[in-house]
Design a protein around this motif. Sequence first.
Motif, PDB file in Angstrom:
ATOM      1  N   GLY A  17       0.791  -1.219   0.000  1.00  0.00           N
ATOM      2  CA  GLY A  17       0.000   0.000   0.000  1.00  0.00           C
ATOM      3  C   GLY A  17       0.824   1.269   0.000  1.00  0.00           C
TER       4      GLY A  17
ATOM      5  N   PRO B 145       2.966   4.391  -1.460  1.00  0.00           N
ATOM      6  CA  PRO B 145       2.876   5.146  -2.708  1.00  0.00           C
ATOM      7  C   PRO B 145       4.122   4.963  -3.570  1.00  0.00           C
ATOM      8  CG  PRO B 145       3.289   6.609  -0.863  1.00  0.00           C
ATOM      9  CD  PRO B 145       3.089   5.253  -0.287  1.00  0.00           C
ATOM     10  N   PRO B 146       4.001   5.289  -4.855  1.00  0.00           N
ATOM     11  CA  PRO B 146       5.144   5.097  -5.751  1.00  0.00           C
ATOM     12  C   PRO B 146       6.251   6.114  -5.515  1.00  0.00           C
ATOM     13  CG  PRO B 146       3.318   6.109  -6.920  1.00  0.00           C
ATOM     14  CD  PRO B 146       2.807   5.748  -5.560  1.00  0.00           C
TER      15      PRO B 146
ATOM     16  N   GLN C 140       4.524  10.261  -2.004  1.00  0.00           N
ATOM     17  CA  GLN C 140       3.493  10.841  -1.144  1.00  0.00           C
ATOM     18  C   GLN C 140       3.812  10.633   0.335  1.00  0.00           C
ATOM     19  OE1 GLN C 140       0.218   8.748  -2.810  1.00  0.00           O
ATOM     20  NE2 GLN C 140      -0.353  10.405  -4.215  1.00  0.00           N
TER      21      GLN C 140
ATOM     22  N   TYR D  32       8.594   4.301 -12.139  1.00  0.00           N
ATOM     23  CA  TYR D  32       8.337   5.727 -12.373  1.00  0.00           C
ATOM     24  C   TYR D  32       9.606   6.564 -12.501  1.00  0.00           C
ATOM     25  CZ  TYR D  32       3.407   5.128 -11.041  1.00  0.00           C
ATOM     26  OH  TYR D  32       2.094   4.761 -10.980  1.00  0.00           O
TER      27      TYR D  32
ATOM     28  N   GLY E 255       0.778   9.076 -10.216  1.00  0.00           N
ATOM     29  CA  GLY E 255      -0.122   8.602  -9.167  1.00  0.00           C
ATOM     30  C   GLY E 255      -0.708   9.693  -8.300  1.00  0.00           C
TER      31      GLY E 255
ATOM     32  N   VAL F  43      -4.452   9.520  -6.455  1.00  0.00           N
ATOM     33  CA  VAL F  43      -4.726   8.665  -5.293  1.00  0.00           C
ATOM     34  C   VAL F  43      -3.593   8.857  -4.307  1.00  0.00           C
ATOM     35  CG1 VAL F  43      -4.749   6.272  -4.544  1.00  0.00           C
ATOM     36  CG2 VAL F  43      -6.094   6.965  -6.521  1.00  0.00           C
ATOM     37  N   ASN F  44      -3.913   9.225  -3.102  1.00  0.00           N
ATOM     38  CA  ASN F  44      -2.873   9.413  -2.095  1.00  0.00           C
ATOM     39  C   ASN F  44      -2.889   8.229  -1.148  1.00  0.00           C
ATOM     40  OD1 ASN F  44      -1.201  10.269   0.045  1.00  0.00           O
ATOM     41  ND2 ASN F  44      -1.571  12.410  -0.524  1.00  0.00           N
ATOM     42  N   LEU F  45      -1.931   7.353  -1.352  1.00  0.00           N
ATOM     43  CA  LEU F  45      -1.894   6.138  -0.542  1.00  0.00           C
ATOM     44  C   LEU F  45      -1.430   6.414   0.874  1.00  0.00           C
ATOM     45  CD1 LEU F  45      -0.473   3.772  -3.272  1.00  0.00           C
ATOM     46  CD2 LEU F  45      -2.747   3.637  -2.252  1.00  0.00           C
ATOM     47  N   ALA F  46      -0.700   7.508   1.038  1.00  0.00           N
ATOM     48  CA  ALA F  46      -0.226   7.846   2.385  1.00  0.00           C
ATOM     49  C   ALA F  46      -1.332   8.495   3.209  1.00  0.00           C
ATOM     50  CB  ALA F  46       0.977   8.779   2.277  1.00  0.00           C
ATOM     51  N   ARG F  47      -2.123   9.337   2.555  1.00  0.00           N
ATOM     52  CA  ARG F  47      -3.249   9.996   3.234  1.00  0.00           C
ATOM     53  C   ARG F  47      -4.487   9.877   2.349  1.00  0.00           C
ATOM     54  NH1 ARG F  47       0.657  14.938   4.627  1.00  0.00           N
ATOM     55  NH2 ARG F  47       1.653  13.939   2.877  1.00  0.00           N
TER      56      ARG F  47
ATOM     57  N   GLU G 154      -6.981  12.562   1.508  1.00  0.00           N
ATOM     58  CA  GLU G 154      -6.479  13.717   0.752  1.00  0.00           C
ATOM     59  C   GLU G 154      -6.390  13.423  -0.745  1.00  0.00           C
ATOM     60  OE1 GLU G 154      -6.033  16.565   2.012  1.00  0.00           O
ATOM     61  OE2 GLU G 154      -5.858  16.213   4.165  1.00  0.00           O
TER      62      GLU G 154
ATOM     63  N   GLY H   4      -5.328   0.007  -0.403  1.00  0.00           N
ATOM     64  CA  GLY H   4      -4.152  -0.044  -1.272  1.00  0.00           C
ATOM     65  C   GLY H   4      -4.418   0.288  -2.716  1.00  0.00           C
TER      66      GLY H   4
END
Lengths: 316, 730
Positions: free
Chosen positions: A25, A27-28, A46, A286, B87, B90-94, B97, B133
């Motif tokens: 999960g 981020p990239p 992120q 990326y 990306g 989509v904010n996978l950390a938050r 947001e 995820g």
Amino acid sequence: MNARFIFFTSIGLSLCVAASPAGAGDPPITSLAFAPDGKSIAACSQSGLRIYSWPGLKPGKKLETIALNLHDVAFSPSGDRLAVGGGIPADEGTVEIFSWPGGKPLQVLNDQKDSVMGIAWLSESSIASASLDHSVVLWDTGTGSPVKRLKGHSRGVSSLCFLAKKKLLVSAGIDQSLRVWNLETGKLVHSLDNHTLPVHDLALRPGAGGLPMVASVSDDRTVRLWQPTIGRMVRFVRLNTRPLDVGWLPGGSRIVVTCSDGHLRLVDPVEVKVTKDLPAVEGWAYSLAVHPSDGSVVVGGSAGRLRRVIVGAARR
Amino acid sequence: MKTGWSVLLALTLTALGCPGGFAGEAGSSSPAGRVDFSNDLIPVFTKAGCNAASCHGAAIGRGGLKLSLYGGNPAADYEAIVRQVEGRRVNLARPEESLIVLKPTKQIAHRGGRRLVDGKEGAELLLRWIRQGAENVSSRSLKRVEVAPRKHVAEKPGSSIQLRATAYFSDGSSQDVTRWTVFTAEDPSAVKIDSESAAAKLLRRGRQVVIARYLDRVVPIELIVPLSGSKPDLAAEPRRGFIDRELLDSLSILRLSPSPLVDDATFLRRVTLDLSGRLPTMAAVRAFLAEPGPKKRQVVIDRLLASEEFSEYWTLQLAKLLRIHPDQGEGEIAGTRDKQGALKYHQWLHRQVRDNVGYDRLARSVILATGDSHEVGPANFYRTVKGPRKQAEFMSEVFMGSRLRCANCHNHPLDRWTQDDYHGLAAIFARIEGGQVVKVKASGEVIHPRTLEKALQRIPGEDFLGADIVDGRGRLASWLTDPANPYFSRAIVNRLWKAMMGRGLVEPVDDFRATNPPTHPALLAGLADDFVKNGYDLRHTLRLIALSAAYSRSSKATEENKADGSFYSHAIRQSLGPEVLADAISDVLGVAGRYGEEPKGTRAVTLVDPKTRSVALDILGRCSREESCESPAGSTGGLQRKLHLFNGALLNARIGAPGGRLDKMITAGESPLSIVEQFYLAALGRYPGDAERLFWKEQLGENVPAGRQRELLEDFVWSLLVCNEFVSNH
């Protein structure tokens, strides 16, 4: 063969030698930059701006940023500062500058209305930022103020490339074009429109010989080579997948490209053909950064994956 | 299968009048509660209108985000949302947001307005997917969607009906998806849909179609409010076969009483125009009206079907369908018009019609044609349009009645066709070289715009052809003309039906699709089956239609059926086509039309070149055949046609021409009333009625000065030729 290089792997034995831990999960990793001494690497996502050891890729210090999304990271010419571009999507674009190696926040530059996707240091006291709000802004880092705003792209701007000797800035964007700007006048010099889909990244060929040459990668699956000073596309190679990020090996003998199939490809810029196709990460690859001397490349990808790939030669 | 709890939940929701409860954790289709991007989130985007053509589903997207139209390509949508622009959406950390959450809930500016409500089911589902995820993992695929009811007859306007949709998946599970199904009325002024409850309220009488969309499936729903309050007694109406049975059944449901059958004169004029493109001659009218016996209509139909006039007229009909016209040339010969190829093509087509060659054989001949188009008529099929994509569109419109062209840029939003189908069919035609000599090329390709790779040859809706197949046309022709093919026979019988009845069972006739259902599905299927069983014989189907009682109904609507325009309770009055009207005017006046350099006496319906110089045909609104003649833009006419008929030289310069019918009659000393009668027979196919005789007797009788007689007779003929009864088939 250049005597200054020794090969410690053959072409057929290129391999991944280290990888950072990653979670599904996460981020990239969107951008990577080697520290000037080559002993650490800055990676942004992120999750923030994190420093990893090199070559072990052990996660180290995390620098806290204001921006939610981070897209580009670059060290200043002298290496005493680190800038990261990003922002709050559809709201604000930011360039945050930290001291290096201390990591102390020094400055926040924010005068753009959407995320900054690309940055380029122009000198020790100026930096350019390219935003999804269609603009390129030139900043005076001494005052923290915008100096010029370059308008011309009809959609978001994704990448910048600075030609120091010519005082030219090349920008590329979602509008499928490359634009060449005279930094002294702020005027558009050339608009180059051979790409047929959005352009993701630009990279200047290292070395001093001949006209400056810039490589670009686009969703149209091509890597194109340009001579921005004369506004000409020189050659191109079509890949069988989408390239996302581009760099050059030291000396300019090969172009390095990361792709949406997670592979890293080496392209001969003269023969315009792929000379190596190496699996690097699972998912999209990326970002990349070429180590200044050890013959390896670090690739950043989906789910926070980070991997070192040895591609050929190391400097003695 | 549903779990016990989910069944209970669904039953509870149903009992509470809340359709669309999800199985598993609220909102997700997976029993484990994991949100499935393709099966759970795409319907949320569709329901919210995010991927509509007016929003991010537009060809170039909106605000930098491009989604596939109505979620037709979930993989591309996943990439757009999760991968593109590094990306950032989509904010996978938050997760909270994430741009993809903030925009549609309007927590930040969104030009599309608030599409999802923060904290409500759609937004929560989206947020949960990101927290999990934002993966693109799916354990099942949609197999089919069933909608209830598919057809509903309400008693009166104001009635409401609850619509429901159930999805069936590859793992055997099913799910009530009413909540996330988009129900759209084709005519929102006739049906009001409550998007929350999925209740449809019928606002006026008639037949209405509502389209249900869930994921990439569309299902039409037919809602009917009878057009009158009382059920008509149709027991005495003639039923000459399945055509009449089907039509009367639908009239019964709609509570429409049909108009009576026409008299012999009207029938003769109607059937002669429809089958031969000509007016019945005076002799034919007199003989037919004088002939006794119940079989005379059948006899005249058979005589017309066997006539050369039939072959000429139906060659024209098919030439319009196949768009036979001189090739415009390309490159160095651009602008030159290759009439030789068109002539060969037309001659070949005429032989096929004259010899009653089956329509399947005709189609195979043109699809498989190769050779010098100056020698091989059907080879000109590959010179009609330019390029493999245009050829694919042309072939599908002509032989399948389907507009595949929508699938060029995206999977067809209203039908089953995908981009693979479109570009795969184009790839078959890419192997054909379409110059004067039509031949198969060793190579030839089209690039698939989504994959940016060479498109693989493909039979639409079926299979990809093997890479080793150079010329895929054989497989294509076999598939197309297979008796089980659902498109081929339906497309042509629908066109034959329209030619005879004035309106296709599917309209437009080149727009067969799941969301454009026929008015009479069983009738269309019956006609198609009968056509196949009878050797794809055009004459057979035309005869079947002409013999039906429905074909013989009067075009005069009754007070009860005047609102009907689709159900054949009365005949539909049709304007005569430009070529037919031009010939009819020439025949009535006895003055031949002139067409370019063609010999004097040439009939307009036999012209090969649709651009043959002719002011008359220009005025009457001919089709150039460079585009489809079936679209409204394919022909002109209207006001221009009427004004020229009233005031122009088309009639006025020819009515009294020396040697013409009127001139000969006057010169022969025939009485005005004899002239009136003969012109009625020639133009209207009937004798004048008593009131008409009396009227003309007063206008043209003894009190008229001799010097004005000719002028008045010319006015009489003019009035006959501009009246609606003459310029239409009724």
